[in-house]
Enzyme design. Structure first.
Site, PDB file in Angstrom:
ATOM      1  N   ARG A  99       0.846  -1.183   0.000  1.00 56.04           N
ATOM      2  CA  ARG A  99       0.000   0.000   0.000  1.00 56.04           C
ATOM      3  C   ARG A  99       0.891   1.246   0.000  1.00 56.04           C
ATOM      4  NH1 ARG A  99      -5.105   1.743  -1.110  1.00 56.04           N
ATOM      5  NH2 ARG A  99      -6.155   2.789   0.600  1.00 56.04           N
ATOM      6  N   THR A 374     -10.008   0.612  -9.135  1.00 56.25           N
ATOM      7  CA  THR A 374      -8.975  -0.291  -8.643  1.00 56.25           C
ATOM      8  C   THR A 374      -9.005  -1.444  -9.624  1.00 56.25           C
ATOM      9  OG1 THR A 374      -9.290   0.439  -6.347  1.00 56.25           O
ATOM     10  CG2 THR A 374      -8.520  -1.807  -6.620  1.00 56.25           C
ATOM     11  N   THR A 392      -4.232  -0.514  -7.035  1.00 53.54           N
ATOM     12  CA  THR A 392      -5.000   0.690  -7.310  1.00 53.54           C
ATOM     13  C   THR A 392      -4.136   1.932  -7.433  1.00 53.54           C
ATOM     14  OG1 THR A 392      -6.922   1.966  -6.545  1.00 53.54           O
ATOM     15  CG2 THR A 392      -5.400   1.226  -4.852  1.00 53.54           C
ATOM     16  N   ASN A 394      -6.130   4.565  -6.778  1.00 48.85           N
ATOM     17  CA  ASN A 394      -7.291   5.174  -6.151  1.00 48.85           C
ATOM     18  C   ASN A 394      -8.292   5.549  -7.238  1.00 48.85           C
ATOM     19  OD1 ASN A 394      -8.930   5.810  -4.098  1.00 48.85           O
ATOM     20  ND2 ASN A 394      -8.049   7.804  -3.658  1.00 48.85           N
ATOM     21  N   ASP A 416      -7.663   8.467   0.591  1.00 47.83           N
ATOM     22  CA  ASP A 416      -8.249   7.367   1.365  1.00 47.83           C
ATOM     23  C   ASP A 416      -8.049   7.558   2.868  1.00 47.83           C
ATOM     24  OD1 ASP A 416      -9.541   5.897  -0.526  1.00 47.83           O
ATOM     25  OD2 ASP A 416      -8.036   4.317  -0.693  1.00 47.83           O
ATOM     26  N   SER A 445      -7.861   0.899   3.394  1.00 53.90           N
ATOM     27  CA  SER A 445      -8.341   0.412   2.095  1.00 53.90           C
ATOM     28  C   SER A 445      -9.540  -0.514   2.297  1.00 53.90           C
ATOM     29  CB  SER A 445      -7.210  -0.353   1.416  1.00 53.90           C
ATOM     30  OG  SER A 445      -7.675  -1.007   0.263  1.00 53.90           O
ATOM     31  N   SER A 446     -10.266  -0.731   1.217  1.00 53.72           N
ATOM     32  CA  SER A 446     -11.341  -1.745   1.217  1.00 53.72           C
ATOM     33  C   SER A 446     -10.959  -2.966   0.398  1.00 53.72           C
ATOM     34  CB  SER A 446     -12.620  -1.165   0.611  1.00 53.72           C
ATOM     35  OG  SER A 446     -13.128  -0.166   1.421  1.00 53.72           O
ATOM     36  N   GLY A 466     -13.819  -1.414  -6.828  1.00 54.61           N
ATOM     37  CA  GLY A 466     -15.145  -0.885  -6.485  1.00 54.61           C
ATOM     38  C   GLY A 466     -15.199  -0.074  -5.203  1.00 54.61           C
ATOM     39  N   GLY A 467     -14.046   0.405  -4.695  1.00 54.45           N
ATOM     40  CA  GLY A 467     -14.074   1.248  -3.490  1.00 54.45           C
ATOM     41  C   GLY A 467     -14.817   0.541  -2.368  1.00 54.45           C
TER      42      GLY A 467
HETATM   43  N1  GLY Z   1      -8.509   3.179  -3.097  1.00 54.83           N
HETATM   44  C1  GLY Z   1      -9.466   2.201  -2.852  1.00 54.83           C
HETATM   45  C2  GLY Z   1      -9.125   1.266  -1.739  1.00 54.83           C
HETATM   46  O1  GLY Z   1      -7.972   1.163  -1.399  1.00 54.83           O
HETATM   47  O2  GLY Z   1      -9.973   0.640  -1.179  1.00 54.83           O
END
Ligand code: GLY
Length: 569
Positions: A99, A374, A392, A394, A416, A445-446, A466-467
């Site tokens: 990340r 992403t 990603t 973002n 984020d 993050s998701s 998909g965030g």
């Molecule tokens: N930028 C989307 C995530 O990391 O969930």
């Protein structure tokens, strides 16, 4: 109201693909050798060729990541970051977190003015929006531990793709055309994605500068990116645009090996990404909350099933807002959050007869923002080693800054973080202290790269962009297979919906529910909004006979490529 407005605004501007109904293809690519499913046919072909040459799933993952940086520039990257969950054929599991990190000069209020108000869009559309990229270091580290082929041979296909070009898809042509002005506005030198006449499907995208950068990475590994010429290009561009990433930030970037989060759902073991992604914990919480109920009997997207899942989702996203962040900075209570008794206790306020208003679940005070764009890939090799990788920039094309001389796009991942307590999120998501900006911290993050086992054997590899909808899209895909007995492609095709606590609404693809279901859910208190498309799941299922079924999401250009082990002569 403002929150809801921002939520829809971003759906409109995110440039998300517009396929709203899926083709009538319910069986995916099937092969007995190996399988690669990614967001782009070129990346899938490169991955499967690595497998056919004797590379393992990690070798293919490294080749796919660099290929996606070329052929899927809206999210594939070397200027961003991601997570990989790995399962060895012997059952050992591992995960790597590459990340992005906040630069050392980042601070809590960096996106606020002198009155403490958020400077609109600064965390999205500026050089300051970039976190220190992690992808190249992540791939070098992953390859160092698990790769079997020489690193440079895995970068070479991406170099060729950048140098000789590839035909853009219709979706890509349209994305380049609609973002042309943005690319020109942000960059001093027009990047490769801008041309004088409109892009059309089949036009060739050549990226010479990116090819040169990839060549340096092939020769020098991580040093080809974090030191020397490429690092100089990045810092020069940061200085031109007011960014805060320094040479020290680049040199000090380190990926982190994490223990994946694991849990049980019925007879299956679920292995997913741990913090700083919220994805794995949230997925395990969701599965734990619905497990006591007979979903299989209730059926797919029926009133009862949808109501239960939505009520589980609102409680999980409320937890996420409070407790999730970078574990190196904040004591995330991982075990407590996925504890079975805790999950049952959280569902004790659930009623089969009525929706619980989100304001009664937990107060929300602190917001963070998160983008939709992403990309995910799933890979299984002939030994049944498996990789689930989600990466990603973002937002789609990150902050649109294409580093001159180096030809790659920078992320806008700083967005984020929770940029200010109480600031409404563009998706209505609520965050907390755990995700406040701090130097060298990773933003929440998701992303939910996930692997499932059954009876100790590999069963499924799954993930999606998909965030905030990543978590619920993976949740639905898993249940589609485990409870509703769908095959992989069918499970990926199935229409999706999403609830995230705030805003208190179920957003649903147009064909998500049979006639009457939505109306009955409205009677018990659920509210709805429509979304053309949610997620793009790329997944692999091990069939009962041991072959692999790839499920590539028809909502995008996603492609599954498998190969069969040749018959002995
Ligand atoms: N930028 C989307 C995530 O990391 O969930």
């Amino acid at each position: 109201m403002k929150t809801i407005f921002r939520f829809f605004l971003i759906i409109i501007i995110s440039g998300y693909p517009t396929v709203s109904c899926v083709p009538d293809v319910t069986t995916g690519e099937i092969a007995d050798g190996g399988m690669v499913v990614t967001a782009h046919p070129e990346a899938s072909s490169i991955g499967v060729e690595v497998l056919q040459k004797g590379g393992n799933a990690v070798d293919a993952a490294v080749a796919v990541e660099f290929a996606l940086a070329v052929c899927y520039p809206r999210a594939g990257n070397i200027g961003g970051g991601g997570f990989v969950v790995y399962r060895n054929s012997n059952g050992a599991v591992d995960a790597i977190d590459y990340r992005e990190m906040a630069p050392a000069n980042a601070h809590r209020d960096m996106f606020l003015d002198e009155d403490g108000e958020v400077i609109e869009n600064l965390s999205i559309n500026s050089h300051k929006a970039s976190g220190v990229p992690g992808t190249v270091a992540g791939m070098a580290e992953l390859h160092g531990r698990y790769g079997s082929m020489p690193f440079h041979t895995l970068v070479e296909p991406a170099i060729k793709l950048a140098l000789h070009g590839f035909p853009v898809t219709e979706n890509q042509a349209s994305a380049f055309n609609s973002n042309r002005e943005r690319f020109l506005e942000v960059n001093a030198v027009p990047p490769a994605f801008v041309k004088d006449t409109p892009w059309t499907e089949g036009d060739t995208l050549v990226q010479t500068e990116l090819a040169h950068t990839l060549q340096l990475i092939a020769e020098k590994g991580r040093d080809g990116f974090y030191k020397g010429e490429v690092a100089d290009y990045i810092i020069k561009e940061m200085e031109r645009g007011g960014g805060i990433i320094t040479h020290d930030d680049l040199e000090n970037y380190r990926p982190v090996w994490r223990k994946p989060v694991t849990g049980k759902y019925r007879d299956y073991r679920v292995i997913s990404m741990s913090p700083p992604s919220s994805g794995g914990i949230a997925l395990l919480q969701l599965l734990g909350k619905v497990e006591p109920y007979p979903l299989s009997e209730w059926g797919h997207n029926t009133v009862r099933t949808t109501h239960l899942m939505a009520e589980a989702e609102r409680r999980v996203y409320a937890d996420r807002s409070e407790h999730l962040g970078d574990p190196d900075f904040y004591p995330v209570p991982v075990e407590q959050l996925i504890d079975r008794d805790y999950l049952l206790e959280r569902m004790s306020s659930f009623s089969m007869d009525a929706a619980t208003p989100s304001e009664d679940v937990s107060p929300g005070e602190i917001a963070y923002r998160e983008s939709e764009e992403t990309t995910h890939y799933s890979i299984v090799d002939s030994e049944r080693n498996a990789v689930a990788g989600t990466v990603t920039l973002n937002r789609s094309f990150g902050n649109f800054v294409v580093v001159p001389g180096a030809g790659f796009i920078m992320n806008n991942e700083m967005d984020d973080f929770s940029i200010k307590p109480g600031y409404p999120n563009m998706f209505g998501l609520i965050g907390g202290e755990a995700n406040a900006i701090e130097p060298r911290k990773r933003m929440l993050s998701s992303m939910t790269p996930t692997i499932l086992e059954k009876d100790g054997d590999l069963f499924m590899v799954v993930g999606t962009p998909g965030g905030s909808t990543i978590i619920t899209s993976v949740f639905q895909t898993v249940l589609n297979v485990l409870e509703h007995k769908m095959g992989m492609q069918e499970a990926v095709n199935a229409p999706r919906w999403h609830h995230q606590w705030l805003p208190d609404v179920i957003s649903a693809e147009p064909d998500a529910f049979k006639p009457g279901v939505r109306e009955e859910l409205e009677i018990i208190g659920h509210r709805f909004s429509e979304r053309l498309s949610i997620g793009r799941v790329d997944a692999i299922l091990v069939l009962p006979d041991g072959r692999l079924e790839g499920g590539a999401d028809p909502r995008g250009d996603d492609t599954a490529r498998g190969y069969n082990v040749p018959d002995p002569l």
